[in-house]
Design a protein around this motif. Structure first.
Motif, PDB file in Angstrom:
ATOM      1  N   GLU A   1      27.262  37.774  40.715  1.00 43.19           N
ATOM      2  CA  GLU A   1      28.662  37.819  40.328  1.00 43.19           C
ATOM      3  C   GLU A   1      29.276  36.427  40.337  1.00 43.19           C
ATOM      4  O   GLU A   1      28.914  35.581  41.150  1.00 43.19           O
ATOM      5  CB  GLU A   1      29.434  38.735  41.279  1.00 43.19           C
ATOM      6  CG  GLU A   1      29.067  40.203  41.170  1.00 43.19           C
ATOM      7  CD  GLU A   1      29.959  41.082  42.028  1.00 43.19           C
ATOM      8  OE1 GLU A   1      30.959  40.569  42.564  1.00 43.19           O
ATOM      9  OE2 GLU A   1      29.641  42.273  42.155  1.00 43.19           O
TER      10      GLU A   1
ATOM     11  N   PRO B   1      33.121  34.355  40.346  1.00 44.18           N
ATOM     12  CA  PRO B   1      34.534  34.586  40.632  1.00 44.18           C
ATOM     13  C   PRO B   1      35.375  34.416  39.372  1.00 44.18           C
ATOM     14  O   PRO B   1      34.900  33.887  38.360  1.00 44.18           O
ATOM     15  CB  PRO B   1      34.846  33.496  41.665  1.00 44.18           C
ATOM     16  CG  PRO B   1      33.869  32.408  41.358  1.00 44.18           C
ATOM     17  CD  PRO B   1      32.621  33.099  40.897  1.00 44.18           C
ATOM     18  N   PRO B   2      36.621  34.839  39.391  1.00 44.82           N
ATOM     19  CA  PRO B   2      37.490  34.645  38.233  1.00 44.82           C
ATOM     20  C   PRO B   2      37.622  33.169  37.878  1.00 44.82           C
ATOM     21  O   PRO B   2      37.504  32.297  38.744  1.00 44.82           O
ATOM     22  CB  PRO B   2      38.834  35.215  38.694  1.00 44.82           C
ATOM     23  CG  PRO B   2      38.497  36.129  39.828  1.00 44.82           C
ATOM     24  CD  PRO B   2      37.294  35.547  40.480  1.00 44.82           C
ATOM     25  N   ALA B   3      37.854  32.891  36.611  1.00 44.58           N
ATOM     26  CA  ALA B   3      37.990  31.499  36.171  1.00 44.58           C
ATOM     27  C   ALA B   3      39.168  30.822  36.836  1.00 44.58           C
ATOM     28  O   ALA B   3      39.127  29.617  37.135  1.00 44.58           O
ATOM     29  CB  ALA B   3      38.129  31.452  34.653  1.00 44.58           C
ATOM     30  N   LYS B   4      40.240  31.571  37.067  1.00 38.43           N
ATOM     31  CA  LYS B   4      41.430  31.015  37.698  1.00 38.43           C
ATOM     32  C   LYS B   4      41.622  31.639  39.073  1.00 38.43           C
ATOM     33  O   LYS B   4      41.540  32.857  39.235  1.00 38.43           O
ATOM     34  CB  LYS B   4      42.673  31.266  36.843  1.00 38.43           C
ATOM     35  CG  LYS B   4      42.612  30.602  35.463  1.00 38.43           C
ATOM     36  CD  LYS B   4      42.563  29.080  35.572  1.00 38.43           C
ATOM     37  CE  LYS B   4      42.578  28.432  34.198  1.00 38.43           C
ATOM     38  NZ  LYS B   4      42.472  26.947  34.295  1.00 38.43           N
ATOM     39  N   GLY B   5      41.894  30.785  40.053  1.00 37.35           N
ATOM     40  CA  GLY B   5      42.124  31.254  41.403  1.00 37.35           C
ATOM     41  C   GLY B   5      43.570  31.050  41.820  1.00 37.35           C
ATOM     42  O   GLY B   5      44.432  30.724  41.002  1.00 37.35           O
TER      43      GLY B   5
ATOM     44  N   ARG C   1      42.116  32.874  46.607  1.00 37.58           N
ATOM     45  CA  ARG C   1      41.429  33.829  45.735  1.00 37.58           C
ATOM     46  C   ARG C   1      40.593  33.065  44.730  1.00 37.58           C
ATOM     47  O   ARG C   1      40.984  31.993  44.297  1.00 37.58           O
ATOM     48  CB  ARG C   1      42.428  34.720  44.991  1.00 37.58           C
ATOM     49  CG  ARG C   1      43.194  35.650  45.894  1.00 37.58           C
ATOM     50  CD  ARG C   1      42.323  36.835  46.311  1.00 37.58           C
ATOM     51  NE  ARG C   1      43.103  37.811  47.077  1.00 37.58           N
ATOM     52  CZ  ARG C   1      43.167  37.821  48.418  1.00 37.58           C
ATOM     53  NH1 ARG C   1      42.529  36.913  49.097  1.00 37.58           N
ATOM     54  NH2 ARG C   1      43.873  38.734  49.055  1.00 37.58           N
TER      55      ARG C   1
END
Length: 403
Positions: free
Chosen positions: A69, A71-75, A403
């Protein structure tokens, strides 16, 4: 090229891929099999291929499993609170069982306990033998992997003659200022200088002690595998070369570094390290045992055959990286001159997208970042180190939600 303390400005942030090919020394390590310490922390699923010591980047798949997995491109980063203020030249941070923190002062040569609920500070004591000067002094600290039973605190510091690692018994029952036992020298002989003393230490998932060193301004040391300068070292808790190291009877784990400042492992036990560049590129590297990271022949990506490229790089005014931590699928990197916290989302040992900056200029220089659990981080500022612009309550520890 020569050592320096101030660097030219730049603007560009570049994401690069790690080189998948291992150098000859790493290949020799792979034929040797796992270290005897692997059972203490190795991934039983074989995520690292079962061929290198725990904490190394997986040699067979630098980008990680196709199903891994990302992580999202933007944290996001939210400052939850200020934990403590009024800290002097803070450098190393070690979370204690139960939630409190130990903090080292580079110039005061003291270790302080911080109550994370109240911010109350209790000085354990001063570490004897520390000789603060320039970038040297009392630097990284770490708890013994057997801290619950031995109560040992490890510290990396600059003495009058070298940089060294010691360990001390912490007895909280004694009066404040007298809670540290006499230092027992675990490892000595790391080159010292006014600049580039390295100093970050951490115990890996294999319960071995890792130390990031600098070349102390002498660039020739980094490519000399017999020198301890400009290296990542891996040793037993007693200071002996760790089983499974890439070079026989040597603590050297990787070489060709300029000044390693941060060490962290992801959830697959792969090791990452941050380091200062000179005039052009600061680096975040995925560490493979025995690999050559290029300094002084290469700074940043594209150094040529035989050098391991960084997975991400920054112009020096945007980073001057210090401590790093892994949380929520990303490496989080504190920036000194850059005065910001960088998020580098990972897919295996590559950055999955461009790094993202947070807190730019809000808290000044940022020195150390450490996991606080549950998607949270501890972040330590560094404005009282002689190069910052301290405010009235500097330096401080912040609690972040990320995040």
């Amino acid at each position: 090229m020569t050592g320096r303390t101030r660097r030219v400005e730049g603007t560009k942030i570049v994401r690069r891929r790690a080189v998948p090919a291992a150098v000859l020394a790493a290949a020799l390590l792979l034929t040797a099999g796992c270290s005897p310490g692997s059972s203490d922390g190795a991934d039983p699923s074989g995520a690292d291929g079962g061929t290198s010591p725990p904490g190394s980047a997986a040699p067979s798949s630098p980008a990680g499993s196709p199903t891994e997995e990302t992580p999202p491109a933007k944290g996001s980063v939210k400052v939850l609170r200020t934990v403590a203020t009024g800290l002097k030249s803070p450098w190393g941070l070690a979370p204690l069982p139960g939630g409190d923190l130990l903090l080292s002062s580079r110039d005061e040569a003291t270790i302080t306990r911080v109550d994370t609920r109240t911010g109350e500070k209790t000085e354990l004591g001063e570490v004897p033998g520390v000789s603060p000067s320039g970038e040297g002094g009392l630097l990284g600290i770490a708890l013994s992997p057997d801290y619950a039973s031995d109560h040992m605190v490890y510290a990396y510091f600059t003495s009058a003659s070298d940089n060294r690692v010691v360990r001390m018994l912490y007895d909280a029952k004694k009066p404040p200022g007298e809670q540290l036992g006499a230092p027992d020298t675990v490892f000595r002989g790391i080159p010292k200088g006014v600049v580039h003393n390295g100093g970050r230490i951490a115990f890996g998932p294999d319960k071995m002690l890792y130390a990031g060193t600098g070349e102390s301004g002498d660039t020739g040391l980094s490519q000399d595998r017999k020198s301890l300068g400009g290296k990542i070292l891996r040793m037993t808790p007693d200071g002996e070369p760790a089983p499974g190291n890439p070079f026989p009877d040597s603590p050297v784990y990787s070489y060709g570094h300029r000044n390693v400042q941060g060490l962290a492992w992801d959830d697959k036990q792969r090791l990452f390290a941050s380091e200062f560049g000179q005039d052009t590129w600061d680096e975040l590297n995925a560490i493979k045992p025995g690999d050559n990271y290029g300094w002084p022949e290469a700074e940043g990506e594209g150094g040529g055959s035989g050098f391991h490229d960084p997975l991400a790089q920054w112009h020096t005014d945007e980073a001057s990286p210090s401590g790093i931590a892994y949380a929520e699928g990303s490496v989080w990197m504190a920036g000194l001159r850059g005065e910001r916290l960088w998020r580098i989302p990972l897919k295996g040992t590559e950055a999955s997208t461009d790094p993202q900056a947070f807190l730019e200029g809000e808290y000044g220089r940022l020195r150390t970042v450490a996991p606080a659990g549950g998607g949270k981080l501890w972040l330590v500022t560094s404005n009282t180190d002689g190069r910052g612009d301290p405010k009235g309550d500097d330096d401080r520890i912040l609690e972040l939600e990320v995040r």
